[in-house]
Design a protein around this motif. Structure first.
Motif, PDB file in Angstrom:
ATOM      1  N   GLU A 111      34.454 -13.525 -30.668  1.00 21.27           N
ATOM      2  CA  GLU A 111      35.561 -12.862 -32.029  1.00 21.27           C
ATOM      3  C   GLU A 111      34.029 -12.778 -33.293  1.00 21.27           C
ATOM      4  OE1 GLU A 111      39.239 -15.433 -32.962  1.00 21.27           O
ATOM      5  OE2 GLU A 111      39.731 -14.671 -31.067  1.00 21.27           O
ATOM      6  N   ASP A 161      33.905  -9.946 -35.133  1.00 16.18           N
ATOM      7  CA  ASP A 161      33.840  -9.484 -35.966  1.00 16.18           C
ATOM      8  C   ASP A 161      32.447  -8.649 -36.769  1.00 16.18           C
ATOM      9  OD1 ASP A 161      35.375  -9.554 -38.537  1.00 16.18           O
ATOM     10  OD2 ASP A 161      33.678 -11.190 -38.984  1.00 16.18           O
ATOM     11  N   PHE A 198      32.750  -4.900 -36.248  1.00 12.02           N
ATOM     12  CA  PHE A 198      33.122  -4.559 -37.085  1.00 12.02           C
ATOM     13  C   PHE A 198      32.623  -3.689 -38.080  1.00 12.02           C
ATOM     14  CE2 PHE A 198      37.071  -5.874 -35.340  1.00 12.02           C
ATOM     15  CZ  PHE A 198      37.225  -4.849 -33.601  1.00 12.02           C
ATOM     16  N   ARG A 199      31.681  -4.540 -38.854  1.00 12.84           N
ATOM     17  CA  ARG A 199      31.863  -4.196 -40.439  1.00 12.84           C
ATOM     18  C   ARG A 199      30.685  -3.452 -40.406  1.00 12.84           C
ATOM     19  NH1 ARG A 199      31.240 -10.482 -43.350  1.00 12.84           N
ATOM     20  NH2 ARG A 199      32.830 -11.183 -41.949  1.00 12.84           N
ATOM     21  N   ASN A 249      30.469  -0.813 -37.840  1.00 11.36           N
ATOM     22  CA  ASN A 249      31.201   0.421 -36.852  1.00 11.36           C
ATOM     23  C   ASN A 249      32.144   0.718 -37.031  1.00 11.36           C
ATOM     24  OD1 ASN A 249      31.549   1.838 -34.986  1.00 11.36           O
ATOM     25  ND2 ASN A 249      30.232   1.314 -33.537  1.00 11.36           N
ATOM     26  N   ASP A 250      32.542   1.205 -38.209  1.00  8.34           N
ATOM     27  CA  ASP A 250      33.551   1.347 -38.466  1.00  8.34           C
ATOM     28  C   ASP A 250      34.460   2.400 -37.172  1.00  8.34           C
ATOM     29  OD1 ASP A 250      33.894   0.785 -40.895  1.00  8.34           O
ATOM     30  OD2 ASP A 250      33.512   3.231 -42.111  1.00  8.34           O
ATOM     31  N   PHE A 307      35.588  -0.254 -34.741  1.00  8.22           N
ATOM     32  CA  PHE A 307      37.263  -0.786 -35.646  1.00  8.22           C
ATOM     33  C   PHE A 307      38.001   0.179 -35.425  1.00  8.22           C
ATOM     34  CE2 PHE A 307      40.266  -1.380 -39.451  1.00  8.22           C
ATOM     35  CZ  PHE A 307      39.951  -2.643 -38.766  1.00  8.22           C
ATOM     36  N   ASN A 308      38.383   1.673 -34.923  1.00 11.17           N
ATOM     37  CA  ASN A 308      39.309   2.071 -35.454  1.00 11.17           C
ATOM     38  C   ASN A 308      39.466   2.349 -33.507  1.00 11.17           C
ATOM     39  OD1 ASN A 308      39.898   2.897 -38.087  1.00 11.17           O
ATOM     40  ND2 ASN A 308      38.653   4.984 -37.217  1.00 11.17           N
ATOM     41  N   VAL A 344      39.542  -0.426 -31.794  1.00  8.36           N
ATOM     42  CA  VAL A 344      39.634  -1.832 -31.320  1.00  8.36           C
ATOM     43  C   VAL A 344      41.334  -1.831 -31.553  1.00  8.36           C
ATOM     44  CG1 VAL A 344      39.835  -4.294 -32.303  1.00  8.36           C
ATOM     45  CG2 VAL A 344      36.996  -3.060 -31.329  1.00  8.36           C
ATOM     46  N   LYS A 345      41.824  -0.889 -33.329  1.00  6.82           N
ATOM     47  CA  LYS A 345      42.629  -1.101 -32.971  1.00  6.82           C
ATOM     48  C   LYS A 345      44.285  -0.841 -32.233  1.00  6.82           C
ATOM     49  CE  LYS A 345      43.887   0.111 -37.640  1.00  6.82           C
ATOM     50  NZ  LYS A 345      44.045   0.243 -38.985  1.00  6.82           N
ATOM     51  N   TRP A 381      38.753   0.350 -26.092  1.00 12.28           N
ATOM     52  CA  TRP A 381      37.387   0.477 -26.869  1.00 12.28           C
ATOM     53  C   TRP A 381      36.486  -0.600 -25.651  1.00 12.28           C
ATOM     54  CZ3 TRP A 381      34.883  -4.538 -28.199  1.00 12.28           C
ATOM     55  CH2 TRP A 381      35.521  -5.558 -28.004  1.00 12.28           C
ATOM     56  N   GLN A 441      32.065  -2.029 -25.996  1.00  9.20           N
ATOM     57  CA  GLN A 441      30.188  -1.886 -26.941  1.00  9.20           C
ATOM     58  C   GLN A 441      29.626  -2.756 -25.599  1.00  9.20           C
ATOM     59  OE1 GLN A 441      29.685  -1.622 -30.376  1.00  9.20           O
ATOM     60  NE2 GLN A 441      27.753  -1.861 -30.230  1.00  9.20           N
TER      61      GLN A 441
END
Length: 164
Positions: free
Chosen positions: A19, A23, A26-27, A29-30, A33-34, A36-37, A41, A43
């Motif tokens: 996590e 996290d 995510f900070r 890579n927008d 992040f989208n 993952v939502k 996804w 990486q």
């Protein structure tokens, strides 16, 4: 257990590392992040000896490993077995210790996920029965990576290995 005993927090290994890493990604890579939502996804992280692919499909997380130096490690263990046959297994610097295996991380992770519900080696080795079971699995399925001259890690008994 006294107040001075150290208690290992298993959630740190099962959730915290992944996590925290996710996290941090995510900070920066927008797009990720989208993704993952959305629940699906991935990486990829590359290192000199192993590549990691972390992700999820329909919300179910996974980690894949691609180990690049498996054959080199296998050859190293073969040479160690031959060395120990001639010179013995005693460690001259740390009495009572010996180098018994050199298991590539990809196989340690495979054992962890297949037989130990994704508990990492750092937790498995804390429990004597789990540690013996881990060694028995290595002896049975990954003996190329055992450095002991017999080709098997000496263990006090042979536990039943669950079929997976």
């Amino acid at each position: 257990m006294t107040d001075d005993d150290v208690k290992i927090n298993e959630e740190y290994y099962s959730k915290g590392i992944l996590e925290a890493g996710v996290d941090g990604v995510f900070r920066h890579n927008d797009k990720l992040f989208n993704e993952v939502k959305s629940g699906t996804w991935s990486q990829t992280f590359k290192t000199p000896n192993i590549d990691y692919k972390v992700g999820a499909v329909n919300g179910v997380r996974y980690v894949q490993y691609d180990q690049k130096n498996v054959e080199e490690v296998r050859q190293f263990c073969k040479e160690r077995r031959e060395f120990h046959k001639v010179h013995g297994t005693d460690n001259p610097f740390f009495a009572g210790t010996a180098h018994m295996m050199q298991l590539p991380k990809c196989f340690a992770h495979e054992i962890s996920s297949k037989w130990f519900n994704n508990r990492p080696w750092e937790l498995i080795k804390q429990d004597k029965q789990d540690k013996i079971l881990f060694y028995a699995i290595v002896n049975e399925h990954y003996s190329d990576f055992v450095c002991h001259p017999s080709g098997k890690i000496p263990i006090p008994y042979n536990p039943a290995i669950p079929t997976k």
